[in-house]
Design a protein around this motif. Structure first.
Motif, mmCIF file in Angstrom:
data_model
loop_
_atom_site.group_PDB
_atom_site.id
_atom_site.type_symbol
_atom_site.label_atom_id
_atom_site.label_comp_id
_atom_site.label_asym_id
_atom_site.label_seq_id
_atom_site.Cartn_x
_atom_site.Cartn_y
_atom_site.Cartn_z
ATOM 1 N N GLU C 455 0.855 -1.178 0.000
ATOM 2 C CA GLU C 455 0.000 0.000 0.000
ATOM 3 C C GLU C 455 0.897 1.235 0.000
ATOM 4 O O GLU C 455 2.031 1.185 0.471
ATOM 5 C CB GLU C 455 -0.942 0.010 1.199
ATOM 6 N N SER C 457 1.145 5.671 -1.667
ATOM 7 C CA SER C 457 0.564 6.698 -2.539
ATOM 8 C C SER C 457 1.508 7.028 -3.686
ATOM 9 O O SER C 457 2.720 6.905 -3.574
ATOM 10 C CB SER C 457 0.275 7.967 -1.734
ATOM 11 N N PHE C 467 -3.759 7.457 -3.100
ATOM 12 C CA PHE C 467 -3.355 6.322 -2.276
ATOM 13 C C PHE C 467 -3.938 5.052 -2.865
ATOM 14 O O PHE C 467 -5.058 5.064 -3.380
ATOM 15 C CB PHE C 467 -3.863 6.532 -0.848
ATOM 16 N N HIS C 468 -3.161 3.973 -2.838
ATOM 17 C CA HIS C 468 -3.714 2.695 -3.305
ATOM 18 C C HIS C 468 -3.486 1.632 -2.241
ATOM 19 O O HIS C 468 -2.547 1.704 -1.450
ATOM 20 C CB HIS C 468 -3.082 2.281 -4.633
ATOM 21 N N GLU C 469 -4.341 0.630 -2.256
ATOM 22 C CA GLU C 469 -4.278 -0.408 -1.219
ATOM 23 C C GLU C 469 -3.479 -1.606 -1.693
ATOM 24 O O GLU C 469 -3.178 -1.744 -2.862
ATOM 25 C CB GLU C 469 -5.698 -0.831 -0.844
ATOM 26 N N LYS C 470 -3.181 -2.473 -0.764
ATOM 27 C CA LYS C 470 -2.444 -3.695 -1.082
ATOM 28 C C LYS C 470 -3.442 -4.781 -1.417
ATOM 29 O O LYS C 470 -4.455 -4.933 -0.757
ATOM 30 C CB LYS C 470 -1.612 -4.069 0.140
ATOM 31 N N ASP C 532 4.121 1.346 9.279
ATOM 32 C CA ASP C 532 2.746 1.816 9.166
ATOM 33 C C ASP C 532 2.768 3.049 8.264
ATOM 34 O O ASP C 532 3.170 4.141 8.697
ATOM 35 C CB ASP C 532 2.227 2.149 10.566
ATOM 36 N N HIS C 534 0.547 4.932 7.251
ATOM 37 C CA HIS C 534 -0.272 6.056 7.709
ATOM 38 C C HIS C 534 0.486 6.899 8.727
ATOM 39 O O HIS C 534 0.279 8.108 8.820
ATOM 40 C CB HIS C 534 -1.609 5.562 8.273
ATOM 41 N N ALA C 583 -6.902 9.054 -0.317
ATOM 42 C CA ALA C 583 -7.686 7.856 -0.591
ATOM 43 C C ALA C 583 -9.088 8.178 -1.096
ATOM 44 O O ALA C 583 -9.840 7.270 -1.441
ATOM 45 C CB ALA C 583 -7.776 7.007 0.680
#
Lengths: 271, 297, 872
Positions: C455, C457, C467-470, C532, C534, C583
């Protein structure tokens, strides 16, 4: 039947990126030429060269230049199965492998095809080829599996400029006609639709072109090959009838001659 | 028509050999039908035809099945593989052909059994000795059916070629007609060859040999008309080795037998040479028509 | 214009009436963004493509214009002259929003006076400096380019007083110079406007044809189309990419387009501006939160041992003066202190200059090329190579020689790339010229995770952070770069934990708190040790140092240590725990108005078009209904006392009235008026003339490339007098019109491949699309050399020689330059010796020369020869 669905490909906005080729291969898990170890064709930027059994989308590149460059154009067109309303391949298929789906698209059922290759010969656009992995004839399915699940075909999804447009045929035809009108009003008088209803009943994958079909390697007036079936039977029958008459009359005459000769010789012997 | 095609059809030696073999079977069986209706269904000539047809048809069927890219699925052309209902499309020449071969094969099979019974190889209840199918009333019906399916078998593989968009083939609606004529003369030639080798040269054989002269003339006419009406398709047939084969075919199946026939002492000549010549010529014609368009790129 | 990015977002191109693509092959290299150009075309816009080659972009353009590679400034200068001489400039915009009326000091001398150079040229001998990375023959003392002030200014004394001030604010006030002198009638011969006019007076259409090879009528058609589509009712955009940046005059090429667009009033307006096309998924992000040596986060200059940066106060004084005391840059103290708090946490206090002394200082040119030159001379011990492939880069043989001098090399990539395999697979090793046994470099290959296996950005070319997710774990030992950096930092922190050395204290005090809180580590993965992200994002966005509450934006930053923020330009992307804007994915309905403020986050402050104050008249009303973007609403704002409203976040103080006067003596935007749209420039104006900031001239000037077949038709000065050139035996340059190398070579990219092919030549579906290296040449040149399509040919330059197949195509054409026929050839540079499909490395041919402003190499034009293989 649900709405007839298909493609309208506007070649004037095609940028030759080949995303359609790759998306199609990826979705259908088709192999790359020689595992990727291809060779340069020398024919502009077209190295995949053709539609065939493992290649169901193919971008053509036609360099149209005069020596002084006053005429300078590079035509690009993403070729695909035309999903003809009157499909020659479907007509000739002896196993019934080729069917017309509820979306008015033409699909080869891979578990039925026995590889007679008549469809390859019948297609006026040379889009069908043998797939060596399955030893059956294969071509674009218009992503039948995706459509049955409410998805857009992979190539249309990937096309960044919406050159490949997917939707109900009626709507696409309206859009296409409007686009031709716009191009004409902008001075591009050569724009026209290839694949209207007068061509094989209409191509459900039809094109907006700006030059003659031959320039794009397309046939100007493709025919439904099976229109030649009935006349061929007629002429064959004629041939058989003539031969039959000749044979019958000839045989009777020659037999009588033969008997006459035999009687003459036997009579001759008796005397 | 697209003149510049890439995807090969790969209809090669198995296909034109099958056309040749099936054509002989068809031609021979048509002669047998002719004899049946002339009341000569049990003549040696007819019996040779009955013996010859089925093995050739079986071989032809085998060749076609093996030529399929998925030979084990040959039955998909007769029965729908999902529903097991009959698979038949009148407008598909191959579908017609597979039905025709099936029926023709069935008819010739019975004739073949009939031949064996006539030679006392075995008997099946009341079917024995002189009480054969051929020569009976049913035999005439059989022969009529045989004539029709033989004609169909001879014609369909040529019609199949016309019903494509391959340049050369798709330019003509006369390939079936040429194939019918070729089937007849090669069928006749095969019968003449067999009877000559076996020494059974009777009046039927002599009459057939004489008739063949006119059939050959008709064949030549058909070939010429076919070539003359090809238009831009001509260069796809008359190309490379195929053009050599075409010329050789015309010479061997047409000119040579006619010349021999009209030369001095025709009636006393051996039938062997012209028969063999016609057969070779017939094979070469199949070769030229089938391979010519596939060799042009 | 003060920001390191595109001024507009790609979708705004759909609103343009005319798009000029130059220095870019957009359709091939940015096909997805190109959809906006096609949208514009469908709406009736004119698309013009100016390129040495007729490409897939040219195929869909309304007009294709041939040009000699590297002569773009001559072309743009011709357009500038056309606009001025034919009175096509947007006068109200030019007078109010640009520095056209500013008067330059009397010591300034233009290239027209000095036959191709400006006043202040100072010869420098690279060999005589102590800095082994210095590679220029000249520098400019820019004092003579300065604005004329209304009163004299003693800079040294002002600085002395400033450094004695108590607060940063007072300090900056002391540094304020007097106002610049202006003539709004633009008549004074020393106004920027008149200087610009004189500077480009010889860039006539005939001169353009002589220098660029573009036929005069085609050039004029471009000029007519562009000017017909600029003004209050219509806007035009320029689109460029590396075919402008990769020249020794690259930055000036872009500057010329900026100058032109300012004259035409296209900046800050919908469908107008300059669309810089950056090439990699997050290369914008990699300069925003930078991996550049000369820049720290948010485009603040890196502390430099060679400059007046001794203490934090020195740094702030020097940097802010350079960037603009009355620009938004006046807030630099807040940005810098918050950044230092992010670096050193509680250890950073007002007493120790917030740890400024611990911060590394650069002392040389550590951009890529001099770094590799130093490496080739054995001066560099080790390298981490993540997503780069120097073995196939500029003057590739020299770079591979450099790799062979390292003690250790860590390569982190998707495949075993050329740089990881050079020691056994490079051409010089295969040929026996270099022996593997003689290469002492220890190479470590770490497999990298792919985009969907982590994950994070991306920041793309329009400054948009998404932002993209895993989606899945990476296989085996493959790990993401952020995992690698985090784990490396943790191990280094442990190793340095007990050090007493002064030089290690900075690293010891570096805060590194990115592990997941206890109990929070994701359970749906087998990968351990991920940071993390974030937390990383919170650090970037910023928070109050004491309470850790997230900040709403850079407006909340302070210069007293009460705020912590790693990169001020991203501040505002994560203003609250449940509001992580990168996101967000809320598009405009029907893509109207198209700024899509709810999709992702565009820095700064989610502004989509920069300088959008200029989309309105000085009185605050839109220039036209058709081109309205933001405007002043007297009843707008929460207090209903007036605010800027419209289709975008204003790139301007939201409550500042359009008729607000400048406050005399104030720093920052208070020192600027309600019409000063260009908030990142100290005078609030778009700069037609660049008094500081460009090291090689205040006005773009045509120079020939480092290698050229012709003498500069315009001036005696042949090349950029400040270009960087590393003079070495293994980095030779051909002389002007060198008969050994008579053709102009340009290098480029294809849609089907990416860079040196490390991500594309290993994939079968891409490899089959373009399997082999080729060289494109015209039928005319092919006929001259007896070369047929698909013949193998040898291509040679003063650096080396490679082979490739010939692709003979009419899309290449000879041009007439200065009365001579000049042939251009082109090669895509995607090949190397590793991968599914391989080929020679085009960068064996390129020279190590660079633009002096940003050290970008000149890969787009040099001289070569082409011979059919087998020819004696």
């Amino acid at each position: 039947m649900a709405d007839a669905m298909g493609f309208f490909t506007d070649t004037t906005v095609c940028i030759g990126c080949k995303a359609c080729e790759v998306a199609c291969k990826e979705w259908n898990q088709l192999p790359a030429t020689n595992g990727g170890l291809n060779t340069l064709s020398g024919d502009s930027y077209d190295n995949t060269r053709r539609l065939d059994g493992t290649h169901w989308r193919h971008v053509k590149f036609i360099e149209d230049f005069s020596p002084d460059r006053s005429q300078a154009a590079w035509l690009m067109m993403s070729d695909v199965c035309k999903h003809c309303v009157q499909a020659p391949c479907l007509d000739v298929c002896p196993t019934g492998a080729i069917i017309r789906t509820e979306f008015d698209t033409v699909v080869i059922q891979a578990d039925v095809c026995n590889g007679c290759r008549d469809c390859i010969a019948a297609c006026p656009f040379d889009v069908i080829g043998m797939n060596e992995a399955s030893n059956t004839a294969q071509k674009c399915t218009l992503c039948y599996d995706r459509m049955q699940n409410g998805l857009v075909p992979a190539c249309a999804q990937a096309c960044p400029t919406q050159s490949i447009q997917f939707g109900p045929i009626a709507e696409l035809r309206q859009r296409a006609d409007a686009r031709v009108d716009t191009l004409h009003s902008q001075g591009q008088k050569n724009a026209y639709i290839y694949g209207k209803e007068d061509m094989l009943g209409g191509l459900n994958s039809f094109y907006l072109l700006v030059n003659k079909p031959e320039k794009y390697g397309l046939p100007a007036s493709p025919t439904l090959a099976t229109i030649r079936t009935a006349p061929s039977w007629l002429f064959s029958t004629g041939s058989a009838v003539v031969a039959g008459l000749v044979g019958l009359l000839g045989f009777r005459k020659h037999r009588m001659d033969a008997f006459a000769a035999a009687r003459r010789s036997s009579t001759g012997e008796e005397q | 028509m697209l003149l510049d095609r890439f995807n090969p059809v790969h209809w090669e030696w198995m296909v034109y050999l099958e056309m040749f073999i099936a054509g002989i079977a068809a031609g021979a069986y048509m002669v047998a039908a002719l004899l049946e209706w002339s009341g000569r269904g049990r003549s040696p000539l007819a019996r040779s035809a009955h013996a010859l047809a089925f093995p050739l048809v079986a071989l032809a069927g085998l060749l076609l099945a093996v030529d399929l890219s998925r030979p084990e699925r040959f039955w998909h052309m007769v029965v729908q593989s999902h529903t097991m209902l009959p698979m038949f499309k009148v407008w598909s020449p191959i579908s017609m052909g597979s039905m025709l071969l099936l029926v023709f094969g069935g008819l010739t099979f019975v004739s073949f059994v009939d031949f064996l019974i006539s030679r006392d190889f075995f008997r099946l209840g009341g079917w024995r000795d002189e009480r054969t199918l051929h020569g009976s009333a049913v035999g005439r019906v059989w022969a009529l059916l045989g004539l029709l399916t033989a004609f169909g078998t001879a014609a369909y593989s040529g019609i199949l070629l016309s019903a494509t968009n391959i340049p050369g083939w798709g330019h003509s609606t006369l390939i079936g007609a040429v194939y019918v004529a070729t089937a007849i003369i090669t069928g006749v030639a095969a019968l003449l060859l067999i009877q000559t080798i076996r020494g059974f040269i009777d009046e039927d054989v002599v009459a057939l040999a004489g008739t063949n002269t006119w059939l050959i003339v008709w064949w030549l006419v058909m070939v010429v008309v076919f070539l003359a009406t090809l238009g831009e398709g001509l260069r796809f047939i008359a190309t490379g080795i195929a053009s050599v084969a075409l010329i050789a075919a015309i010479v061997l199946a047409g000119v040579v037998p006619l010349a021999l026939r009209f030369a001095a002492g025709a009636r006393s000549q051996s039938l062997l040479v012209p028969a063999v010549s016609i057969l070779i010529g017939g094979l070469l014609l199949r070769f030229a028509i089938v391979m010519g368009p596939q060799s042009v790129h | 214009m003060g920001r390191g990015a595109a001024t507009m977002y790609a979708g705004s191109l759909a609103d343009a009436d005319c798009i000029i693509i130059q220095g870019s092959n957009m359709a091939e290299n940015h096909p997805v963004a190109f959809r906006w150009v096609m949208q514009a075309k469908l709406n009736g816009a004119k698309v013009i493509h100016i390129d040495p080659r007729f490409t897939r972009t040219s195929a869909v353009a309304d007009q294709y214009v041939p040009i000699r590679a590297g002569s773009d400034i001559a072309f743009l200068g011709g357009l500038i002259r056309y606009v001025i001489e034919n009175d096509k400039y947007f006068r109200d915009y030019v007078v109010n929003y640009t520095n056209a009326s500013t008067i330059i000091n009397e010591n300034f001398r233009d290239t027209e006076d000095l036959d191709g150079v400006f006043s202040g040229l100072t010869p420098a001998d690279p060999a005589a400096t102590a800095d082994p990375t210095f590679a220029q023959e000249n520098t400019y003392n820019v004092a003579s380019w300065a604005y004329q002030r209304t009163a004299p200014f003693d800079a040294a004394r002002a600085r002395q007083e400033a450094l004695a001030a108590e607060t940063f604010t007072e300090m900056l006030q002391k540094l304020l110079p007097p106002d610049e002198e202006r003539d709004p009638t633009l008549q004074d011969p020393r106004t920027v406007f008149q200087i610009v006019r004189r500077h480009y007076s010889r860039y006539t259409p005939e001169m353009v044809e002589r220098v660029t090879g573009t036929p005069r009528d085609q050039f004029l058609k471009v000029a007519e189309t562009l000017t017909a589509n600029s003004g209050p009712d219509r806007t035009s955009s320029f689109v460029y990419a590396v075919a402008w940046t990769q020249h020794t005059t690259g930055v000036q090429m872009i500057g010329a387009a900026a100058l032109l667009q300012l004259l035409l009033g296209n900046m800050g307006r919908p469908g107008g501006g300059i669309m810089a096309l950056r090439g990699h998924a997050t290369i914008q992000g990699s300069t925003d939160v930078p991996t550049l040596y000369h820049s720290i986060h948010g485009y603040m200059p890196a502390p430099d041992a060679r400059a007046a940066h001794d203490t934090l106060k020195d740094y702030v004084a020097t940097a802010t003066s350079a960037l603009g005391l009355t620009a938004f840059w006046s807030n630099l103290p807040k940005f810098m202190v918050s950044y230092l708090k992010s670096m050193y946490g509680d250890a950073a206090t007002a007493a120790n200059g917030f740890g400024y002394d611990w911060h590394p200082k650069i002392n040389g040119d550590y951009s890529h090329m001099p770094m590799m030159v130093q490496m080739a001379d054995g001066k560099v011990k080790g390298m981490f190579l993540m997503g780069q492939n120097p073995a196939t880069s500029i003057n590739a043989r020299l770079q591979r020689k450099a790799l062979g001098k390292l003690d250790w090399l860590v390569v982190k990539d998707n495949f075993e790339i050329e740089s990881a395999a050079f020691w056994y697979a490079a051409p010089e090793v295969k040929s026996g010229e270099v022996r593997t046994e003689d290469i002492k470099t220890e190479v470590f290959l770490f497999p990298a995770a792919q985009i969907a296996e982590m994950e994070g950005s991306f920041t793309n070319t329009q400054r948009l952070i998404q932002f993209h997710e895993k989606a899945a774990d990476p296989p085996g030992d493959a790990r993401s770069d952020v995992w690698f950096a985090h784990q490396l930092a943790l191990r280094l922190k442990r190793l340095y934990a007990d050090s007493d050395l002064p030089r290690d204290q900075g690293f010891k005090n570096l805060t590194w708190d990115f592990d997941y809180d206890a109990g929070k580590y994701p359970t749906n993965t087998r990968i351990q040790g991920e940071p993390d992200v974030h937390k990383v994002w919170r650090e970037i966005n910023g928070y109050r140092s004491d309470t850790k509450d997230l900040l709403a934006g850079f407006g909340a930053l302070q210069d007293d240590g009460s705020t912590t923020a790693a990169s001020w330009i991203y501040s505002g992307a994560y203003p609250a725990e449940n509001d992580f804007k990168p996101a967000s994915r809320t598009p405009d309905a029907n893509n109207q108005p198209g700024s899509n403020l709810g999709w992702g986050y565009a820095w700064p402050a989610n502004r989509r078009i920069l300088y959008n104050r200029a989309s309105a008249r000085p009185d605050g009303q839109p220039w036209s209904e058709r081109k309205k973007w933001i405007w002043w609403d007297p009843q707008g704002g929460a207090q209903r006392t007036g605010a800027w409203v419209g289709n975008d976040v204003p790139d301007f103080p939201v409550a500042k009235r359009p008729d607000a006067p400048a406050r005399p003596g104030a720093i920052g935007l208070d020192g600027k008026a309600g019409t000063d749209a260009f908030i990142m420039k100290t005078d609030g104006r778009g700069w037609l003339f660049t008094p500081t900031g460009m090291v090689d001239g205040p006005l773009p000037t045509h120079y020939e490339a480092a290698e050229s077949p012709v003498n500069n038709p315009l001036y005696k000065q042949q090349t950029n007098p400040l270009m960087k050139y590393w003079r070495r035996d293994d980095n030779q340059l051909a002389a002007v019109n060198d008969p050994r190398y008579p053709y102009v070579m340009t290098t480029y990219r294809l849609t089907e491949h990416h860079l040196s092919g490390v991500m594309s030549r290993w994939l079968p579906w891409l490899a089959e699309l373009q399997p082999e290296l080729f060289v494109e040449l015209s039928p005319e040149l092919a006929g001259e050399k007896g070369i047929k399509n698909l013949d193998f040919v040898r291509i040679s330059t003063a650096r080396g020689q490679i082979r490739a197949k010939a692709l003979v195509t009419p899309r290449m054409r000879p041009l007439v330059i200065e009365g001579r026929t000049i042939h251009q050839v082109g090669m895509p540079w995607h090949w190397g010796y590793m991968g599914l499909v391989t080929g020679d490395i085009v960068n064996e041919l390129t020279p190590m020369v660079a633009d002096p402003n940003v050290s970008i190499h000149e890969g787009k034009t040099f001289c070569c020869n082409v011979e059919r293989e087998g020819r004696a």
